[in-house]
Design a protein around this motif. Structure first.
Motif, PDB file in Angstrom:
ATOM      1  N   PHE A  91       0.833  -1.202   0.000  1.00  0.00           N
ATOM      2  CA  PHE A  91       0.000   0.000   0.000  1.00  0.00           C
ATOM      3  C   PHE A  91       0.868   1.253   0.000  1.00  0.00           C
ATOM      4  O   PHE A  91       1.876   1.326   0.694  1.00  0.00           O
ATOM      5  CB  PHE A  91      -0.904  -0.026   1.225  1.00  0.00           C
ATOM      6  CG  PHE A  91      -1.800   1.164   1.379  1.00  0.00           C
ATOM      7  CD1 PHE A  91      -2.926   1.308   0.593  1.00  0.00           C
ATOM      8  CD2 PHE A  91      -1.513   2.143   2.324  1.00  0.00           C
ATOM      9  CE1 PHE A  91      -3.758   2.411   0.742  1.00  0.00           C
ATOM     10  CE2 PHE A  91      -2.330   3.240   2.477  1.00  0.00           C
ATOM     11  CZ  PHE A  91      -3.458   3.369   1.686  1.00  0.00           C
ATOM     12  N   VAL A  92       0.464   2.265  -0.786  1.00  0.00           N
ATOM     13  CA  VAL A  92       1.265   3.487  -0.946  1.00  0.00           C
ATOM     14  C   VAL A  92       0.389   4.718  -0.736  1.00  0.00           C
ATOM     15  O   VAL A  92      -0.728   4.800  -1.254  1.00  0.00           O
ATOM     16  CB  VAL A  92       1.899   3.562  -2.355  1.00  0.00           C
ATOM     17  CG1 VAL A  92       2.631   4.894  -2.546  1.00  0.00           C
ATOM     18  CG2 VAL A  92       2.852   2.397  -2.571  1.00  0.00           C
ATOM     19  N   VAL A  93       0.916   5.682   0.035  1.00  0.00           N
ATOM     20  CA  VAL A  93       0.284   6.995   0.159  1.00  0.00           C
ATOM     21  C   VAL A  93       1.299   8.043  -0.249  1.00  0.00           C
ATOM     22  O   VAL A  93       2.436   8.052   0.240  1.00  0.00           O
ATOM     23  CB  VAL A  93      -0.189   7.271   1.604  1.00  0.00           C
ATOM     24  CG1 VAL A  93      -0.695   8.712   1.724  1.00  0.00           C
ATOM     25  CG2 VAL A  93      -1.284   6.304   2.005  1.00  0.00           C
ATOM     26  N   LYS A  94       0.908   8.913  -1.170  1.00  0.00           N
ATOM     27  CA  LYS A  94       1.769  10.010  -1.607  1.00  0.00           C
ATOM     28  C   LYS A  94       1.057  11.327  -1.352  1.00  0.00           C
ATOM     29  O   LYS A  94      -0.160  11.427  -1.510  1.00  0.00           O
ATOM     30  CB  LYS A  94       2.092   9.896  -3.106  1.00  0.00           C
ATOM     31  CG  LYS A  94       3.059   8.778  -3.469  1.00  0.00           C
ATOM     32  CD  LYS A  94       3.296   8.762  -4.976  1.00  0.00           C
ATOM     33  CE  LYS A  94       4.298   7.688  -5.382  1.00  0.00           C
ATOM     34  NZ  LYS A  94       5.676   8.051  -4.990  1.00  0.00           N
ATOM     35  N   SER A  95       1.816  12.340  -0.943  1.00  0.00           N
ATOM     36  CA  SER A  95       1.250  13.680  -0.802  1.00  0.00           C
ATOM     37  C   SER A  95       1.772  14.547  -1.941  1.00  0.00           C
ATOM     38  O   SER A  95       2.935  14.435  -2.342  1.00  0.00           O
ATOM     39  CB  SER A  95       1.618  14.289   0.550  1.00  0.00           C
ATOM     40  OG  SER A  95       3.010  14.487   0.646  1.00  0.00           O
ATOM     41  N   ARG A  96       0.894  15.391  -2.442  1.00  0.00           N
ATOM     42  CA  ARG A  96       1.252  16.308  -3.526  1.00  0.00           C
ATOM     43  C   ARG A  96       1.535  17.671  -2.893  1.00  0.00           C
ATOM     44  O   ARG A  96       0.634  18.317  -2.351  1.00  0.00           O
ATOM     45  CB  ARG A  96       0.093  16.374  -4.523  1.00  0.00           C
ATOM     46  CG  ARG A  96       0.358  17.200  -5.767  1.00  0.00           C
ATOM     47  CD  ARG A  96      -0.879  17.266  -6.650  1.00  0.00           C
ATOM     48  NE  ARG A  96      -1.138  16.032  -7.355  1.00  0.00           N
ATOM     49  CZ  ARG A  96      -2.244  15.284  -7.163  1.00  0.00           C
ATOM     50  NH1 ARG A  96      -3.147  15.644  -6.275  1.00  0.00           N
ATOM     51  NH2 ARG A  96      -2.423  14.185  -7.860  1.00  0.00           N
ATOM     52  N   THR A  97       2.807  18.095  -2.930  1.00  0.00           N
ATOM     53  CA  THR A  97       3.211  19.341  -2.268  1.00  0.00           C
ATOM     54  C   THR A  97       3.859  20.287  -3.271  1.00  0.00           C
ATOM     55  O   THR A  97       4.052  19.938  -4.446  1.00  0.00           O
ATOM     56  CB  THR A  97       4.203  19.057  -1.131  1.00  0.00           C
ATOM     57  OG1 THR A  97       5.464  18.671  -1.707  1.00  0.00           O
ATOM     58  CG2 THR A  97       3.704  17.938  -0.225  1.00  0.00           C
ATOM     59  N   LYS A  98       4.236  21.458  -2.790  1.00  0.00           N
ATOM     60  CA  LYS A  98       4.888  22.424  -3.678  1.00  0.00           C
ATOM     61  C   LYS A  98       6.267  21.940  -4.106  1.00  0.00           C
ATOM     62  O   LYS A  98       6.834  22.427  -5.087  1.00  0.00           O
ATOM     63  CB  LYS A  98       4.998  23.782  -2.985  1.00  0.00           C
ATOM     64  CG  LYS A  98       5.789  23.751  -1.687  1.00  0.00           C
ATOM     65  CD  LYS A  98       5.779  25.120  -1.025  1.00  0.00           C
ATOM     66  CE  LYS A  98       6.558  25.097   0.290  1.00  0.00           C
ATOM     67  NZ  LYS A  98       6.513  26.418   0.973  1.00  0.00           N
ATOM     68  N   ASN A  99       6.812  20.965  -3.359  1.00  0.00           N
ATOM     69  CA  ASN A  99       8.123  20.405  -3.705  1.00  0.00           C
ATOM     70  C   ASN A  99       8.013  19.110  -4.504  1.00  0.00           C
ATOM     71  O   ASN A  99       9.012  18.422  -4.713  1.00  0.00           O
ATOM     72  CB  ASN A  99       8.924  20.138  -2.421  1.00  0.00           C
ATOM     73  CG  ASN A  99       9.222  21.418  -1.664  1.00  0.00           C
ATOM     74  OD1 ASN A  99       9.530  22.446  -2.274  1.00  0.00           O
ATOM     75  ND2 ASN A  99       9.118  21.365  -0.344  1.00  0.00           N
ATOM     76  N   GLY A 100       6.809  18.775  -4.923  1.00  0.00           N
ATOM     77  CA  GLY A 100       6.605  17.550  -5.679  1.00  0.00           C
ATOM     78  C   GLY A 100       5.868  16.499  -4.859  1.00  0.00           C
ATOM     79  O   GLY A 100       5.192  16.819  -3.881  1.00  0.00           O
ATOM     80  N   TYR A 101       6.031  15.246  -5.228  1.00  0.00           N
ATOM     81  CA  TYR A 101       5.344  14.142  -4.564  1.00  0.00           C
ATOM     82  C   TYR A 101       6.234  13.533  -3.483  1.00  0.00           C
ATOM     83  O   TYR A 101       7.421  13.291  -3.711  1.00  0.00           O
ATOM     84  CB  TYR A 101       4.952  13.065  -5.574  1.00  0.00           C
ATOM     85  CG  TYR A 101       3.823  13.487  -6.493  1.00  0.00           C
ATOM     86  CD1 TYR A 101       2.513  13.093  -6.238  1.00  0.00           C
ATOM     87  CD2 TYR A 101       4.063  14.274  -7.623  1.00  0.00           C
ATOM     88  CE1 TYR A 101       1.479  13.481  -7.071  1.00  0.00           C
ATOM     89  CE2 TYR A 101       3.038  14.668  -8.462  1.00  0.00           C
ATOM     90  CZ  TYR A 101       1.741  14.268  -8.177  1.00  0.00           C
ATOM     91  OH  TYR A 101       0.710  14.655  -9.004  1.00  0.00           O
ATOM     92  N   GLU A 102       5.650  13.301  -2.312  1.00  0.00           N
ATOM     93  CA  GLU A 102       6.394  12.730  -1.193  1.00  0.00           C
ATOM     94  C   GLU A 102       5.671  11.493  -0.680  1.00  0.00           C
ATOM     95  O   GLU A 102       4.446  11.486  -0.544  1.00  0.00           O
ATOM     96  CB  GLU A 102       6.520  13.752  -0.056  1.00  0.00           C
ATOM     97  CG  GLU A 102       7.251  15.033  -0.436  1.00  0.00           C
ATOM     98  CD  GLU A 102       7.277  16.041   0.702  1.00  0.00           C
ATOM     99  OE1 GLU A 102       6.728  15.707   1.781  1.00  0.00           O
ATOM    100  OE2 GLU A 102       7.829  17.142   0.515  1.00  0.00           O
ATOM    101  N   ASN A 103       6.428  10.427  -0.414  1.00  0.00           N
ATOM    102  CA  ASN A 103       5.842   9.215   0.164  1.00  0.00           C
ATOM    103  C   ASN A 103       5.553   9.436   1.641  1.00  0.00           C
ATOM    104  O   ASN A 103       6.348  10.040   2.356  1.00  0.00           O
ATOM    105  CB  ASN A 103       6.788   8.023   0.003  1.00  0.00           C
ATOM    106  CG  ASN A 103       6.884   7.559  -1.433  1.00  0.00           C
ATOM    107  OD1 ASN A 103       5.939   7.681  -2.204  1.00  0.00           O
ATOM    108  ND2 ASN A 103       8.031   7.034  -1.812  1.00  0.00           N
TER     109      ASN A 103
END
Length: 293
Positions: A89-101
């Motif tokens: 299972f993977v969760v990624k956040s979309r931020t101003k610096n790109g995608y972070e796990n």
């Protein structure tokens, strides 16, 4: 059984001892008084909070649950632990610096319901139970209402009908429509399986989940468990929660105004973003229900 799932007491009656058969649409903010104001009494029951604490603490693989049902009936259910989360299972956040796990996993314990002509799923999160129960080819839902009161209702007889309209992309393949709503199919050993990935837009993240990724993931897990139960019963197909992407910053979805535009942008984002290429999914679904309207 272990006694973990013993219902404490029934608290709502229809004048005498017969549980009423009403089915309002429930949300996290609905209270018992709201239901009474509508002129209805729900089929409701209390579960001792210690019961839920013991389940989360000892994590039993199975136990018995007695649920007050309509017309003075009590359902004796066997609950067996299951998971609809993919192992990787993977969760990624979309931020101003790109995608972070993100090292975040659903904080929900799920049990499949086994009983005479009854199937379904119950999810335990926090001090609440949410679930879908299929009995005699009819779908019922269980939600926490207020305090430790839970209600059970027929999802087809809701008083307030949903205004949500499902749209599609401009270009689509042939759609296979399910026939015979609310049919209970025999579950096969080799079911078809769909892995779903969710994309939660920034508006939904801030306004629905109050900037809390854990709440978003728990909600999506419970949503997937309910959808899985319907798909298993009607199409003999299981649904797996594979991954989620959550926007913690303003995103391109904010510029869209219709469901059609949302879906077109969703397709564009997932087809043109290299950071999403390695996310396995049969379906990518947006976590918002056209929230701007």
């Amino acid at each position: 059984g272990t006694g973990y799932g013993q219902v404490k007491k029934i608290i709502a009656y229809n004048g005498t001892t017969k549980v009423a058969t009403i089915s309002p649409v429930l949300t996290q903010n609905v209270t018992t008084s709201t239901l009474y104001d509508l002129g209805y009494i729900p089929s409701s029951f209390e579960i001792n909070d210690n019961v839920l604490k013991n389940i989360k603490k000892f994590k039993p693989k199975s136990f018995k649950l007695n649920v007050p049902f309509l017309n003075d009936e009590t359902l004796v259910l066997t609950l067996k632990h299951s998971s609809i989360r993919k192992k990787d299972f993977v969760v990624k956040s979309r931020t101003k610096n790109g995608y972070e796990n993100k090292n975040i996993y659903p904080n929900v314990r799920t049990y499949n319901i086994k009983g005479d002509n009854v199937s379904g799923t119950i999810n335990i999160t926090g001090n609440s139970i949410m679930g879908v129960l299929v009995k005699d080819k009819i779908i019922y839902e269980i939600h926490r209402c207020d305090s430790n009161t839970h209600v059970l209702y027929n999802s087809n007889d809701v008083i307030v009908k949903s205004t949500f309209i499902c749209d599609t992309e401009e270009i689509r393949d042939t759609v296979i429509l399910a026939k015979g709503r609310n049919t209970q199919m025999q579950r096969s050993v080799n079911q078809a399986c769909i892995t779903i990935a969710y994309d939660v837009d920034y508006y939904t993240y801030t306004n629905i989940f109050n900037d809390n990724i854990q709440d978003a993931i728990d909600y999506l897990y419970i949503l997937t468990a309910g959808v899985n139960e319907v798909y298993v019963n009607e199409l003999d197909t299981s649904i797996i929660f594979g991954s989620a992407v959550v926007s913690e910053e303003a995103d391109t979805y904010s510029d869209q105004t219709t469901s059609q535009e949302f879906l077109n942008e969703l397709s564009n984002v997932w087809q043109t973003t290299p950071d999403l290429d390695n996310i396995e999914r049969t379906i990518a679904g947006q976590g918002a229900e056209d929230s701007h309207d």
